[in-house]
Write an enzyme that holds these catalytic residues in place. Structure first.
Site, PDB file in Angstrom:
ATOM      1  N   TYR A   1     -16.657  15.505 -16.409  1.00  0.00           N
ATOM      2  CA  TYR A   1     -16.995  14.092 -16.348  1.00  0.00           C
ATOM      3  C   TYR A   1     -18.085  13.896 -15.276  1.00  0.00           C
ATOM      4  O   TYR A   1     -17.945  14.386 -14.154  1.00  0.00           O
ATOM      5  CB  TYR A   1     -15.740  13.299 -15.984  1.00  0.00           C
ATOM      6  CG  TYR A   1     -16.002  11.843 -15.748  1.00  0.00           C
ATOM      7  CD1 TYR A   1     -16.388  11.019 -16.797  1.00  0.00           C
ATOM      8  CD2 TYR A   1     -15.873  11.275 -14.485  1.00  0.00           C
ATOM      9  CE1 TYR A   1     -16.642   9.666 -16.586  1.00  0.00           C
ATOM     10  CE2 TYR A   1     -16.125   9.936 -14.270  1.00  0.00           C
ATOM     11  CZ  TYR A   1     -16.507   9.140 -15.327  1.00  0.00           C
ATOM     12  OH  TYR A   1     -16.760   7.816 -15.113  1.00  0.00           O
TER      13      TYR A   1
ATOM     14  N   LYS B   1      -8.149   5.298 -19.378  1.00  0.00           N
ATOM     15  CA  LYS B   1      -8.424   5.772 -20.735  1.00  0.00           C
ATOM     16  C   LYS B   1      -7.167   5.686 -21.604  1.00  0.00           C
ATOM     17  O   LYS B   1      -6.699   4.596 -21.862  1.00  0.00           O
ATOM     18  CB  LYS B   1      -9.022   7.169 -20.660  1.00  0.00           C
ATOM     19  CG  LYS B   1     -10.116   7.333 -19.577  1.00  0.00           C
ATOM     20  CD  LYS B   1     -11.350   6.491 -19.817  1.00  0.00           C
ATOM     21  CE  LYS B   1     -12.277   6.432 -18.608  1.00  0.00           C
ATOM     22  NZ  LYS B   1     -12.722   7.696 -18.067  1.00  0.00           N
TER      23      LYS B   1
ATOM     24  N   ARG C   1       0.844  -1.202   0.000  1.00  0.00           N
ATOM     25  CA  ARG C   1       0.000   0.000   0.000  1.00  0.00           C
ATOM     26  C   ARG C   1       0.877   1.249   0.000  1.00  0.00           C
ATOM     27  O   ARG C   1       0.551   2.264  -0.589  1.00  0.00           O
ATOM     28  CB  ARG C   1      -0.961   0.016   1.201  1.00  0.00           C
ATOM     29  CG  ARG C   1      -1.669   1.379   1.344  1.00  0.00           C
ATOM     30  CD  ARG C   1      -2.981   1.334   2.127  1.00  0.00           C
ATOM     31  NE  ARG C   1      -2.985   0.466   3.271  1.00  0.00           N
ATOM     32  CZ  ARG C   1      -2.399   0.736   4.461  1.00  0.00           C
ATOM     33  NH1 ARG C   1      -1.759   1.870   4.645  1.00  0.00           N
ATOM     34  NH2 ARG C   1      -2.471  -0.129   5.445  1.00  0.00           N
TER      35      ARG C   1
ATOM     36  N   ASP D   1      -8.023  18.052 -14.987  1.00  0.00           N
ATOM     37  CA  ASP D   1      -8.212  16.655 -15.391  1.00  0.00           C
ATOM     38  C   ASP D   1      -7.817  16.589 -16.868  1.00  0.00           C
ATOM     39  O   ASP D   1      -8.504  17.125 -17.734  1.00  0.00           O
ATOM     40  CB  ASP D   1      -9.679  16.251 -15.173  1.00  0.00           C
ATOM     41  CG  ASP D   1      -9.945  14.789 -15.533  1.00  0.00           C
ATOM     42  OD1 ASP D   1      -9.210  14.226 -16.367  1.00  0.00           O
ATOM     43  OD2 ASP D   1     -10.917  14.213 -14.998  1.00  0.00           O
TER      44      ASP D   1
HETATM   45  C1  LIG Z   1     -13.292   8.154 -16.851  1.00  0.00           C
HETATM   46  C2  LIG Z   1     -12.974   9.502 -16.346  1.00  0.00           C
HETATM   47  C3  LIG Z   1     -12.770   9.738 -14.982  1.00  0.00           C
HETATM   48  C4  LIG Z   1     -12.936   8.647 -13.940  1.00  0.00           C
HETATM   49  O1  LIG Z   1     -11.974   7.657 -14.066  1.00  0.00           O
HETATM   50  P1  LIG Z   1     -12.231   6.102 -13.687  1.00  0.00           P
HETATM   51  O2  LIG Z   1     -10.912   5.473 -14.012  1.00  0.00           O
HETATM   52  O3  LIG Z   1     -13.367   5.618 -14.514  1.00  0.00           O
HETATM   53  O4  LIG Z   1     -12.554   6.053 -12.240  1.00  0.00           O
HETATM   54  C5  LIG Z   1     -12.423  11.016 -14.598  1.00  0.00           C
HETATM   55  N1  LIG Z   1     -12.307  12.023 -15.498  1.00  0.00           N
HETATM   56  C6  LIG Z   1     -12.499  11.819 -16.811  1.00  0.00           C
HETATM   57  C7  LIG Z   1     -12.350  12.965 -17.753  1.00  0.00           C
HETATM   58  C8  LIG Z   1     -12.840  10.567 -17.287  1.00  0.00           C
HETATM   59  O5  LIG Z   1     -13.057  10.383 -18.590  1.00  0.00           O
END
Ligand SMILES: *Cc1c(COP(=O)(O)O)cnc(C)c1O
Length: 379
Positions: A101, A197, A49, A172
């Site tokens: 998101y 992603k 962890r 983000d």
């Molecule tokens: C998918 C996504 C998230 C969340 O991520 P997860 O890995 O699904 O928890 C946050 N911000 C954006 C822009 C995303 O596309």
């Protein structure tokens, strides 16, 4: 000399190889704990962890791609954002983009609000953010381009205003990945990624990252991650490391496909709008050229009726009707019932997320095949 970004997807500047056998693919240290040889001694690794060699290797690579001093790897993007919110205290106020998101909006409005934070949603691409700053404002939280409406905000401008008022600028950067945009270099303090992603890139695992170039923030975040515990597992760390090796070629190819599809969609009778920042007609085109190295491969389009939207979603063959983005396979998403299902009617209306809006995450298949698939459902 610092390597270019394509090289940094493969190699760290210093130690890159596994020290014991020289393995080129970094080993998966699938161990929960690590032995010590004496009191106070040990390898620097205690318990996974806190530290794990495979995760640490990935964190170094991601920090180098975003040009931060540290990157922290979480089990999902939402785990990363949840941990990030722990740097704030009850009473703090955060200005967020109104087109984020959907999962982030749900976190802020249903969990963080309960813990005493307050939020103001604005369109950061068009308002003067200074008009919304209060005495208790602590941060600006942005995505650019936004999800799903592809609005582009000026990160340098936002960072100037954030610095003037001593606010954190959090970005983000999932949609463009570090390959096309580096918010820290434009003045952001913290970058967020859903590693699920583009970084992972194969729709086969989940991950999240926080990257910073500030030592005070690094210290806080390291304390939070080891305490709250949503760190990325060794096997998943390895999958993301492997994904990153092809980040550059995937991003370039997917972007090429996206531009071809955007041009194709623009000419279709039943398509009423195409939102892709790589089109010269997009209001964010010039700004994207200034602050990013590419336009990405997400595009949103609007059709003439809800029935047509359903027809497309249910009849595409090659393109998969699924949530998520950033993988090698092209996905089509229906924001109103999928990624943005938890937004209020008012929030959806304000952003123009109607039942006629569709989002494509363009993959790396043959562009002709993708276009043929769309052509068949747009007749
Ligand atoms: C998918 C996504 C998230 C969340 O991520 P997860 O890995 O699904 O928890 C946050 N911000 C954006 C822009 C995303 O596309």
């Amino acid at each position: 000399m610092k390597y270019g970004i394509d090289t940094r997807c493969q190699h760290l500047a210093d130690d890159n190889k596994d020290e014991i056998y020289g393995a080129i693919s970094y080993p998966i240290y699938q161990s929960a704990t690590f032995a010590r040889d004496r009191v106070g001694g040990g390898s620097g690794y205690d318990y996974s962890r806190l530290q794990n060699p495979t995760r640490e290797h990935l964190e170094k690579i991601v920090a180098s791609l975003e040009e931060g001093i540290d990157a922290l790897a979480f089990s999902t993007g939402m785990a990363a954002i949840t941990a990030l919110m722990e740097i704030f205290k009850p009473g703090d106020h955060i200005i967020i983009d109104e087109d984020l998101y959907g999962g982030s909006v749900r976190l802020f409005h249903s969990i963080n609000v309960k813990n005493g934070l307050t939020f103001t949603s604005v369109d950061l691409s068009s308002v003067d953010v200074e008009d919304y700053i209060q005495d208790n404002t602590k941060a600006i939280y942005a995505e650019t381009p936004t999800n799903p409406m592809m609005r582009v905000s000026d990160l340098e401008e936002l960072s100037k205003k954030a610095k003037k008022h001593e606010l954190l600028l959090i970005v983000d950067n999932t949609f463009l990945s570090p390959y096309f945009q580096n918010p820290l270099k434009l003045g952001a303090d913290i970058v967020v990624h859903s590693g699920t992603k583009y970084l992972g890139g194969h729709n086969d695992t989940l991950a999240g990252f926080l990257i910073t170039n500030r030592e005070d923030i690094q210290e806080q975040l390291r304390f939070i991650i080891k305490t709250t515990g949503a760190t990325l597992a060794p096997m998943d760390s390895w999958l993301i490391l492997r994904g990153i090796k092809t980040l550059g070629v995937r991003m370039e190819r997917a972007q090429e496909n996206a531009l071809k599809i955007a041009h194709f969609l623009e000419k279709q009778e039943y398509v009423t709008r195409v939102l892709y920042p790589g089109l010269e007609s997009h209001p964010g085109y010039e700004l994207m050229k200034k602050q990013a190295r590419g336009f990405g491969s997400i595009l949103t389009f609007e059709v003439d009726s809800k029935e047509r939207a359903y027809h497309i979603l249910e009849n595409v063959k090659l393109i998969q009707f699924a949530e998520s983005l950033g993988g090698t396979e092209t996905l089509i998403t229906y924001p109103i019932t999928q990624t943005h299902a938890d937004l209020s009617k008012e929030e959806l209306d304000r952003n123009g997320i109607t039942d006629r809006i569709l989002r494509l995450s363009v993959g790396i298949e043959g562009a002709e095949d993708l276009i043929a698939d769309l052509e068949a459902v747009l007749k």
